[in-house]
Design a protein around this motif. Structure first.
Motif, short mmCIF file in Angstrom:
data_model
loop_
_atom_site.label_atom_id
_atom_site.label_comp_id
_atom_site.label_asym_id
_atom_site.label_seq_id
_atom_site.Cartn_x
_atom_site.Cartn_y
_atom_site.Cartn_z
N ASP A 1 83.66 124.12 48.02
CA ASP A 1 84.55 123.41 49.13
C ASP A 1 86.17 123.07 48.93
O ASP A 1 87.12 123.52 49.54
CB ASP A 1 84.76 121.73 49.44
N THR A 2 86.42 123.12 48.13
CA THR A 2 88.05 123.60 47.73
C THR A 2 88.98 124.70 47.66
O THR A 2 89.84 125.24 47.18
CB THR A 2 88.50 122.88 46.39
N MET A 3 87.90 126.28 48.22
CA MET A 3 88.47 127.33 48.46
C MET A 3 89.21 127.08 49.57
O MET A 3 88.88 126.89 50.62
CB MET A 3 87.71 127.70 48.56
N PRO A 4 90.90 127.39 49.79
CA PRO A 4 91.16 127.15 50.69
C PRO A 4 90.80 128.38 52.01
O PRO A 4 91.36 127.90 53.86
CB PRO A 4 92.71 127.36 50.92
N GLU A 5 90.40 129.45 51.56
CA GLU A 5 90.24 130.43 53.00
C GLU A 5 89.01 130.03 53.54
O GLU A 5 88.60 130.21 55.02
CB GLU A 5 90.14 131.62 52.48
N LEU A 6 88.08 129.14 53.88
CA LEU A 6 86.81 129.05 53.73
C LEU A 6 87.21 127.05 55.06
O LEU A 6 86.41 128.37 56.09
CB LEU A 6 85.45 127.47 52.95
N HIS A 7 88.68 127.11 55.78
CA HIS A 7 88.51 126.52 56.51
C HIS A 7 90.04 127.08 57.47
O HIS A 7 90.79 126.79 57.84
CB HIS A 7 88.87 124.89 56.44
N TRP A 8 90.50 128.37 57.00
CA TRP A 8 91.08 129.12 57.86
C TRP A 8 90.91 129.60 58.95
O TRP A 8 89.74 130.42 57.76
CB TRP A 8 92.34 130.28 56.23
N GLY A 9 91.54 129.36 59.38
CA GLY A 9 90.22 130.55 60.83
C GLY A 9 90.81 131.57 60.50
O GLY A 9 90.42 132.31 61.05
N LEU A 10 91.86 132.62 60.03
CA LEU A 10 91.91 133.81 59.37
C LEU A 10 91.34 134.28 58.85
O LEU A 10 91.44 135.76 58.18
CB LEU A 10 93.49 134.56 59.58
N GLY A 11 90.74 133.36 58.37
CA GLY A 11 89.58 134.14 57.05
C GLY A 11 88.93 134.87 56.93
O GLY A 11 89.17 135.91 55.94
N TYR A 12 87.69 134.96 58.09
CA TYR A 12 87.38 135.73 57.86
C TYR A 12 87.98 136.46 58.35
O TYR A 12 87.54 137.72 57.84
CB TYR A 12 86.31 134.90 58.94
N PRO A 13 88.29 137.15 59.10
CA PRO A 13 88.67 138.19 59.62
C PRO A 13 90.12 139.29 58.24
O PRO A 13 89.97 140.54 57.72
CB PRO A 13 90.30 138.25 60.99
N PHE A 14 90.70 138.45 57.35
CA PHE A 14 91.16 138.51 56.74
C PHE A 14 90.02 139.17 55.74
O PHE A 14 89.97 139.78 54.72
CB PHE A 14 92.25 137.38 55.61
N ALA A 15 89.25 138.94 54.87
CA ALA A 15 88.02 138.92 54.25
C ALA A 15 87.41 140.73 54.95
O ALA A 15 86.85 141.51 54.05
CB ALA A 15 87.43 137.89 54.39
N ILE A 16 87.72 140.35 56.05
CA ILE A 16 86.61 141.92 56.60
C ILE A 16 87.95 142.87 56.46
O ILE A 16 87.28 144.19 55.92
CB ILE A 16 86.33 141.53 57.98
N GLY A 17 89.40 142.26 57.08
CA GLY A 17 90.36 144.04 56.55
C GLY A 17 90.63 143.69 55.46
O GLY A 17 90.58 144.88 55.19
N LEU A 18 90.41 142.94 54.42
CA LEU A 18 90.74 142.95 52.79
C LEU A 18 89.41 144.03 52.37
O LEU A 18 90.12 145.51 51.99
CB LEU A 18 90.80 141.84 52.39
N MET A 19 88.45 144.00 52.79
CA MET A 19 87.02 145.06 52.31
C MET A 19 87.11 146.24 52.42
O MET A 19 87.34 147.86 51.89
CB MET A 19 85.39 144.70 52.66
N GLY A 20 87.63 146.12 54.00
CA GLY A 20 87.83 147.36 54.26
C GLY A 20 88.60 148.46 53.79
O GLY A 20 89.20 149.33 53.68
N ALA A 21 90.10 147.70 53.77
CA ALA A 21 91.26 148.33 53.53
C ALA A 21 91.00 149.02 52.07
O ALA A 21 90.85 149.81 52.11
CB ALA A 21 92.74 147.69 53.22
N VAL A 22 90.37 147.96 50.78
CA VAL A 22 90.38 148.44 49.79
C VAL A 22 89.27 150.16 49.54
O VAL A 22 89.38 150.86 49.36
CB VAL A 22 89.20 147.74 49.25
N CYS A 23 87.58 150.24 50.42
CA CYS A 23 86.76 150.51 50.44
C CYS A 23 87.39 152.00 51.32
O CYS A 23 87.44 153.36 50.44
CB CYS A 23 85.53 150.42 51.86
#
Length: 387
Positions: free
Chosen positions: A352-374
């Motif tokens: 619950d204390t993970m700030p990205e879980l309630h961030w509206g851009l969290g999901y796109p950010f995670a997907i973009g991060l995974m794509g950038a790293v790959c």
């Protein structure tokens, strides 16, 4: 005596002799000797320790077949013009010493005859000639050369042969000489030359057998037989022994020929001994050639084995290189797939204390991060030829 008769009787290579009138009948063997070994009609006595064949000759014909050494000595004393021909196979010390006492044999020669394992040689002790010969025979079943040792004592009125081994078959020599009494009448020297001829003739089948072995070895070498190296080594050792048996004979025969004038050797025997010397020289040269051929074959075999090993190492290296390439590809894809797995695993913990879980851009950010790293890892591995 004609030249043809002499040469035919001395050598089995020339079978042109004519049968002589039969020799006087041989007296029947006497009772068993004191050691319990009965003598056969041909004079052979078997007692578990040796085989003795004793016969007395006068004017080239057998006149007696004693059943023991003691009887041989007694009859020879009664017939000073005769000649005793005594053959022994692996005799005991008592038998050798009784011969030495009767015929005044030199102690050094007696010691050599007892110990065996002597090199071929020719020694003269007073009126007695001592000859050591190495006979050979080829065993087809085992494809190997078997060596025997023969010691010959030659005196004024006696010939003593001491055989260690299966070769040569002196019974054949005795029969051949008895079929030519005019030759046997020449005395112990003629018997010695006949024995020399038998030993030298025994080398011919060995030479042919070894030649066949070398031909087979050459085929096996180029066929890549893994056992051929051992066979080359074993045959090379046999050729060393064969060379030790034949090479000294050349000098020995020349030594005998050097004494022709001094000892007034019969002219026909002189011609015959020269013929034996020629055959010994030829055999010695063939043996030298065999040793050189085996050395060359061993070198060729080593070269072929090295080439085969290099080819195998090259194939292993190529297989290893291909395996490494596959491992690099697998490792690169594993690294690429590891990045999104790591991000997904972190955000999959649902704290619950993970700030990205309630961030509206969290999901796109995670997907973009995974794509950038790959994408970054793919570009890096591609440039390094891992993919």
């Amino acid at each position: 005596m004609t030249e043809r008769r002499v040469r035919a009787a001395l050598s089995p290579r020339k079978n042109a002799w004519r049968r002589q009138p039969p020799a006087p009948p041989v007296p029947p063997a006497g009772p068993p000797s004191p050691d319990g070994a009965a003598a056969s009609p041909d004079g052979v006595r078997r007692n578990g320790a040796s085989v003795v064949h004793a016969a007395l000759y006068r004017d080239g014909r057998r006149v007696s077949t004693p059943d023991s050494l003691a009887e041989t000595f007694r009859q020879l004393r009664q017939h000073p013009s005769g000649m005793a021909w005594i053959g022994l196979h692996r005799p005991s010390e008592d038998e050798i010493h009784s011969l030495a006492a009767e015929f005044d044999l030199h102690p050094l020669a007696v010691e050599d005859a007892l110990e065996a394992h002597q090199r071929p040689k020719l020694e003269r002790y007073g009126d007695t000639l001592f000859v050591v010969l190495r006979a050979a025979r080829y065993i087809d079943s085992a494809e190997e050369v078997d060596f025997g040792e023969l010691h010959v004592f030659v005196g004024r009125d006696f010939v003593i042969t001491v055989r260690h081994g299966a070769a040569p078959d002196l019974t054949v020599v005795r029969r051949r000489m008895e079929d030519a009494p005019e030759l046997l009448a020449l005395g112990p020297e003629a018997v010695l030359y006949a024995i020399l001829d038998a030993v030298v003739d025994g080398y011919a089948p060995v030479v042919e057998g070894v030649q066949n072995d070398i031909d087979e070895i050459e085929t096996e070498v180029f066929r890549g037989d893994p056992e051929v190296s051992r066979r080359i080594y074993e045959l090379s050792r046999e050729m060393v022994e064969f060379q030790r048996a034949t090479r000294p004979l050349v000098g020995m025969l020349h030594g005998l020929m050097a004494g022709f004038a001094k000892y007034r050797t019969d002219e026909e025997l002189q011609r015959y001994l020269r013929d034996v010397a020629d055959h010994v020289t030829h055999t010695s040269e063939r043996v030298d050639g065999f040793r050189q051929a085996l050395a060359d074959i061993l070198t060729v075999n080593a070269t072929l084995v090295t080439q085969q090993q290099n080819a195998e190492m090259r194939a292993l290296a190529e297989a290893g290189f291909e395996q490494n390439e596959e491992i690099k590809k697998i490792s690169a894809w594993a690294a690429i797939l590891f990045a999104p797995t790591l991000v997904g695993t972190i955000y999959g913990m649902n704290f619950d204390t993970m700030p990205e879980l309630h961030w509206g851009l969290g999901y796109p950010f995670a997907i973009g991060l995974m794509g950038a790293v790959c994408t970054s890892l793919y570009v890096i591995f591609k440039r390094r030829d891992w993919l």
